[in-house]
Design an enzyme around this catalytic site. Structure first.
Site, PDB file in Angstrom:
ATOM      1  N   GLY A 645       0.792  -1.218   0.000  1.00 31.33           N
ATOM      2  CA  GLY A 645       0.000   0.000   0.000  1.00 31.33           C
ATOM      3  C   GLY A 645       0.820   1.262   0.000  1.00 31.33           C
ATOM      4  O   GLY A 645       0.340   2.340  -0.355  1.00 31.33           O
ATOM      5  N   GLU A 881       6.156   6.216   8.999  1.00 33.88           N
ATOM      6  CA  GLU A 881       5.970   5.862  10.412  1.00 33.88           C
ATOM      7  C   GLU A 881       6.010   7.109  11.291  1.00 33.88           C
ATOM      8  O   GLU A 881       5.284   7.219  12.271  1.00 33.88           O
ATOM      9  CB  GLU A 881       7.058   4.905  10.887  1.00 33.88           C
ATOM     10  CG  GLU A 881       6.961   3.516  10.315  1.00 33.88           C
ATOM     11  CD  GLU A 881       8.063   2.638  10.871  1.00 33.88           C
ATOM     12  OE1 GLU A 881       7.801   1.887  11.814  1.00 33.88           O
ATOM     13  OE2 GLU A 881       9.198   2.694  10.346  1.00 33.88           O
TER      14      GLU A 881
END
Ligand code: FES
Length: 926
Positions: A645, A881
């Site tokens: 993704g 992240e």
């Protein structure tokens, strides 16, 4: 009642007649009987919308809709959305506007939007958000989906395509449409659960009902006798292989052996002709249990004399940096990590202000919308092949080779598209038991677990962190003292590395001379804790960044200014021997503060907060890549980055296209296949753009060098006088097209140039066995409001700023970070796996709440710092992240500034907030 019904329906305009059992679900019929794989199975509870199809124009959840109800009706799936063989406006908008990442939700989103178009042709943004209440996306932050629906319905603003400052670059820095968008918006994308092999059996698992219990007896006789059952396995049957796996410790059996250590642990595996027969056979398995005392919290597990989750020392795993792991015998301590410099006690004793507190972080479920799946087949000639939804094909290969006593070359891991990972699909999960079943059944076996079972497979480690920070009166940070316990659940998985990496950077992005960091990984009788976006950093940043604000309050300093004073500078050493800081924290903080309007007066009833983060990427770390320039000047990139993704394949294609000066559409990036694509350590730790990207850049550069040498020879001129441009080697006014050059070089229209790139670390003095390849850095700023009657917190505005060096694909970075913020809001406001006596109480999407479109802040902006100073290609470095990490402390800090109450526990549920406010009121009232 008849055993089957004749059902006639029209599917995507085609008449279909089927004999179906009464209980057949529409989802199974369209996927398995009609081969229309676009609609996906995810939550099974009518919550997520991934299975949405239209029946007579109305959106229905096909996972709970009986197929017989569709008799005489018109069914439309995503495969029927194209108009005259061309993408519909909705599909085009989804593809072009970054509304598709892993793509697992795409079909459901598109069909829901289609129903909305019929219902409300003039839908507003608000009505779109309302319409999406039954449609979840775990990758995007919903913004791009809503924008795409607006555009697809014909009233969206023109597509805004963020661009980077690219200078001379032509492909890198552009928001190109991702290479897999077309297959994802048409339903043609294939994930493991869409794959079938001839003779394939379907697997199911019987799981432990107890958090801790001895297996006294298992009788599988009746299950084995069920017609259509090909194999039944228990832990006791696994004498022909090594049944244990695990990257840190090989402590996890593929099926429980003698003892089950958590509720939901697999105990018996069945392979049968179809899923219904497998489920039926499991019902006939008899297990006699002897319940054992369980420990399900950190406190219980660390108490003196606590029941032990493991009574024997586990076997070593396979990573060199984890070879020093040692559990503490006779306790539930799985691993301890410590790092220190300076003299913390003396520094704290001399500090003018010491702030200290203990913070907790909850167990959180990844809920990647594609639950884990594996399909295994053995072949006498080639060995074992596993198609797996894994982020680590090469680590899985190592594990399976060890377990089945095979050389690496006879274990092949193929990874099709993956429907989201977020760390949940790192290291072996279902692959070992699926391979064992396939061996026992003598045929291919597919095991596809449910979302409910994913809750019993892996989760984020919950944490308790006691932190002390010492400051001088002038605001200088003197010391950080952090002691944390991480609950790794019943099996270590990669927990010890999470503990090490997360703890190592606990002091955050600050210059501090005196540091003492110590963490413990603790076994409990709960779902194993594993990697999850942020890898241990969110847990400790929640604590440390909250206390930085508390210090600012006590020092009477502005929280932004206090942070600014202590930030590490570009090029400054984080720790002796480690990589110098490779970005500009100061710039990120300033951008975040400016965008949130930090210096503007805050409206009544609102509070603002900021937070920052620093994360070390995985080290040591190796990536390799191969680039092939074909005779027609098209390019194939072989790299083992998993596409889950994040858009990595598109980024790698952009890098190769830039280096070789060929059009992007001439570049194909293969999906990972360990027997074809070269080694890559892992798709995690935000490392692919930096590490694999560099390998691809080097491999493409190798091809470019070969082209120059060939042309130099042909032209009898030094290679240094040549350059490449637009698919040709250029010498003065002459352009030698690649295809002509190759034809001349090979003497025929065939042959190809092959380039190789390798990124591998050398030895370093860094504390964790390898210098971090790059630092992931971000800042976040939140503005919140609070309903004091209910305790409900609303994040009104959120600004994320990530320092990514350079965005190779700006749109991809933006969509990833929007998704990261939403995922961060999940564990900040609502997500928590709740246990009672070892039983997971909310292990379904019905009970476990993840953010929806309506939860997106009114203003969510993701900004980027780009100074082209990262170690990756063209100055890039990792993203994806970092933006999650500051969310909790930024929101917590905003709430503390609004209410005067410092929250130490996540998530900030209405009940938790309401109780805290009540307690404060009670304390104030005499
Ligand atoms: Fe929506 Fe992955 S793109 S779940």
């Amino acid at each position: 009642m008849p055993s089957s019904f004749d059902v006639r329906l029209r599917v995507n305009g085609r008449a279909v007649a089927l004999a179906l059992p009464a209980e057949a679900l529409l989802l199974d019929v369209v996927r398995d009987r009609l081969g229309l794989k676009g609609a996906k199975r995810s939550c099974d509870t009518q919550v997520c919308g991934a299975c949405t199809v239209l029946v007579d124009g109305a959106a229905v959840s096909a996972c709970t809709y009986l197929a017989v109800e569709a008799d005489g009706r018109e069914v439309q799936t995503v495969e029927g959305l194209e108009e005259d063989g061309r993408l519909s406006a909705l599909q085009r908008a989804f593809a072009e506007r970054g509304a598709v990442q892993c793509g697992f939700c795409a079909a459901g989103m598109l069909m829901t939007a289609r129903a909305l178009a019929a219902d409300e042709p003039a839908a507003t943004r608000e009505s779109i958000v309302r319409y999406l209440r039954g449609s979840l996306c775990r990758c995007t932050g919903y913004l791009k989906i809503v924008e795409a629906i607006q555009a697809g319905l014909g009233f969206g603003a023109p597509a805004a395509r963020p661009e980077s400052r690219t200078g001379a670059l032509s492909v890198v820095g552009r928001s190109v449409t991702r290479s897999d968008a077309l297959e994802k918006v048409t339903g043609r994308a294939r994930y493991v659960t869409d794959l079938e092999l001839p003779g394939m059996a379907h697997a199911a698992l019987l799981r432990s009902p107890y958090p801790h219990a001895r297996i006294v007896r298992i009788d599988t006789g009746r299950a084995r006798a069920v017609p259509g059952v090909h194999a039944v396995l228990t832990g006791a049957d696994l004498t022909w292989c090594d049944p244990y796996h695990g990257p840190a410790f090989r402590d996890r059996p593929m099926l429980a052996i003698d003892v089950a250590r958590y509720e939901g642990e697999p105990v018996v595996a069945v392979a049968a002709i179809d899923a219904a027969v497998a489920a039926c056979a499991l019902e006939l398995v008899e297990v006699e249990w002897e319940e054992l005392p369980a420990v399900t919290t950190l406190e219980a597990a660390l108490a003196p004399g606590a029941p032990l989750v493991h009574t024997t020392e586990p076997l070593a795993g396979h990573f060199a940096d984890l070879s020093s792991l040692r559990p503490r015998p006779g306790t539930n301590v799985c691993h301890q990590f410590a790092y220190a410099r300076g003299d913390v006690e003396a520094a704290l004793a001399g500090a003018d202000v010491v702030v200290e507190d203990t913070f907790t972080f909850p167990r959180v479920q990844h809920y990647a919308m594609e639950p884990h799946a594996a399909l295994a087949a053995w072949d006498d000639a080639t060995g074992l092949t596993v198609w797996a939804s894994t982020q680590n094909p090469f680590s899985v290969r190592v594990e399976l080779a060890k377990m089945f006593g095979a050389p690496l070359g006879r274990i092949r891991i193929v990874v099709p598209l993956v429907g989201g990972g977020f760390g949940s699909k790192t290291y072996a999960k279902l692959e070992p038991v699926t391979a064992a079943l396939a061996r026992a059944a003598g045929r291919p076996v597919r095991l596809a677990i449910s979302a409910e079972e994913a809750f019993r497979t892996v989760r984020r480690c919950d944490t308790r962190a006691a932190v002390r920070l010492g400051f001088r009166r002038d605001g200088m940070l003197l010391a950080v003292d952090c002691h944390a316990d991480f609950d790794v659940g019943a099996y270590a998985d990669i927990g010890p590395r999470i503990v090490q990496k997360g703890t190592y950077t606990a002091a955050g992005p600050y210059r501090v001379a005196h540091v003492r960091l110590a963490s413990t990984a603790v076994y409990t009788n709960t779902t194993p804790g594993g990697a999850f976006r942020g890898f241990g950093v969110p847990q400790l940043a929640w604590a440390v960044e909250s206390l930085v604000d508390e210090a600012a309050r006590q020092l009477d300093r502005d929280p932004v200014e206090l942070r600014r004073q202590n930030l590490l500078a570009h090029g400054e050493e984080f720790a002796p021997g480690d990589t110098p800081i490779d970005g500009k924290f100061e710039e990120s903080l300033s951008r975040a503060a400016e965008a949130i309007g930090w210096t503007r007066a805050v409206a009544a009833g609102r509070g603002r907060g900021v937070a920052m983060m620093l994360k070390a990427s995985i080290a040591p770390s190796v990536s390799e890549a191969i680039v092939r320039l074909h005779a027609d000047a098209s390019v194939t990139v072989l790299a083992s980055t998993v596409e889950m993704g994040q858009g990595a394949r598109t980024v790698l294609a952009q890098i190769a296209a830039e280096v070789l000066a060929v059009p992007l559409e001439r570049v194909t990036v293969l999906l990972p296949d360990t027997s074809v694509t070269p080694y890559d350590q892992t798709t995690s730790s935000s490392r692919s753009t930096t590490m694999v990207g560099r390998a691809v850049q080097e491999a493409a550069g190798d091809v470019a060098d070969q082209l120059l040498r060939i042309a130099a020879k042909a032209l009898d001129t030094p290679a240094a006088s040549l350059r490449i441009d637009a698919g040709a080697v250029v010498h003065g006014e002459r352009h030698l097209d690649y295809d002509a050059l190759l034809r001349a070089h090979f003497g025929m229209a065939g042959g190809e140039l092959i380039g190789r790139g390798v990124v591998a670390p050398g030895p370093t003095r860094a504390p964790l066995g390898g210098s971090t390849p790059f630092w992931e850095m971000a800042a976040g700023a939140a503005e919140v409001s609070l309903d004091v009657e209910t305790g409900a917190v609303t994040v009104e505005d959120y600004v994320s700023v990530a320092d990514v060096g350079r965005r190779i694909n700006p749109l991809s970075c933006e969509t990833q970070d929007e998704g990261a913020v939403l995922q961060g809001l999940g564990h900040t406001l609502c997500e928590e796996m709740v246990y009672d006596g070892g039983q997971l109480l909310n292990g379904t999407l019905l009970d476990y709440r993840v953010p929806r479109a309506a939860d997106v802040p009114s203003r969510l902006e993701c900004h980027f710092v780009e100074n082209a100073d990262g170690p990756g290609p063209f100055g890039a470095k990792g993203a994806g992240e970092g933006s999650l990490v500051p969310v909790s402390p930024a929101v917590g800090n905003a709430l503390a500034r609004l209410t005067g109450v410092r929250f130490r526990e996540l998530p900030l549920t209405p009940e938790r907030v309401w109780r805290a406010l009540r307690e404060r009121q009670a304390r104030r009232t005499p």
